[in-house]
Design an enzyme around this catalytic site. Structure first.
Site: not given
Ligand code: PAF
Length: 281
Positions: A153, A32, A35, A149, A185-187, A37
């Site tokens: 992670q 999904y 910009e 963002k 964000s996709s959300r 990504h």
């Molecule tokens: O950031 C994300 O989209 C996810 O957490 C990832 C790194 C693809 C792992 O599923």
């Protein structure tokens, strides 16, 4: 552009690129695209490798009451967007390819997974670390690109790479924002128009904090209280956390003396949004 559905197809594609002398640049995603990504894919392309993107909504990183079922998906749209920025392959596995029956291994980055989102989303970073390690083992990239963002992670994955001796360079990429400052964000698609407007308070609050640090404020509690107060003034916001932590360890700090992360998670309706900034002095 190649659509690769199996681990074997990925291995063959990667092997062919290597034989041609090309580096593998990898962008792991849950699809999904926005910009944010695309900025990772453009950077991966600009760095000169063969760019492969994965799209897999990883159930392991969603809690029981989270949005796994309604997480937005549109493969055809993603495919076109990826192609438009020069991505050469998409790894698009199904569940059985990633977690065949009998699957049982999980990976945990112990300390970095505990604070911030780790507190409100137990098991989330174990799910992320596990799927990312699997994807790294499948794709064997030279470089992998992650957005800032999801700062925690990024730190978890940097630690994973270091602890597991993976020969992969992690490339952190800046947050991409809408014109009014909302982090992409996709959300964001979950937001109603009113919530969408209200959500701009997040970036404004972070900007306020950044300006405070620039004008000499060093007291972490004051910054945290100021950000909390600004967000709480927005009636549609339900705060999960606002924290001021060391940008490397993610542990709370009292004073801003080293690169420091101001991180927040806030609900607007059913959307849980995260944002952050790193302040350096
Ligand atoms: O950031 C994300 O989209 C996810 O957490 C990832 C790194 C693809 C792992 O599923």
């Amino acid at each position: 552009m190649e659509i690769l559905r199996t681990v074997n197809e990925v291995r063959q594609w990667v092997q062919a690129q290597r034989v041609a002398g090309r580096a593998i640049h990898f962008v792991p995603t849950m699809g999904y695209f926005h910009e944010g990504h695309l900025s990772l894919m453009r950077r991966a392309k600009a760095d000169g490798g063969a760019v492969i993107v994965s799209i897999f909504v990883n159930p392991l990183q969603f809690g029981a009451n989270e949005d796994l079922d309604r997480y937005p998906r549109d493969f055809e749209r993603d495919r076109q967007m990826a192609e438009s920025v020069g991505v050469e392959a998409i790894f698009y596995p199904d569940m059985a390819e990633m977690y065949p029956s009998g699957y049982q291994t999980e990976v945990r980055v112990k300390e970095l997974s505990k604070p911030l989102c780790g507190k409100s989303r137990p098991g989330h970073f174990e799910g992320v670390a596990t799927v990312v390690l699997k994807l790294f083992n499948i794709v064997t990239p030279n470089r992998a690109y992650f957005g800032m963002k999801d700062y925690q992670q990024l730190r978890v994955i940097q630690q994973l790479v270091r602890d597991m001796n993976l020969p992969i360079e992690i490339v952190p990429c800046p947050i991409v924002r809408e014109p009014d400052g909302l982090a992409m964000s996709s959300r964001n698609v979950y937001l109603t128009p009113e919530e969408r407007r209200a959500a701009t308070v997040l970036y404004r609050s972070l900007q306020w904090a950044q300006a405070q640090v620039e004008s000499g404020e060093r007291d972490a509690q004051k910054l945290r209280a100021g950000v909390l107060e600004r967000i709480a003034a927005e009636p549609r916001a339900r705060i999960d956390y606002v924290e001021v932590v060391d940008a490397e360890t993610l542990l709370p700090v009292e004073r801003i003396e080293r690169p420091t992360l101001i991180a927040l998670a806030v609900f607007f309706g059913r959307a849980r949004l995260i944002d952050n900034c790193v302040v350096a002095i």
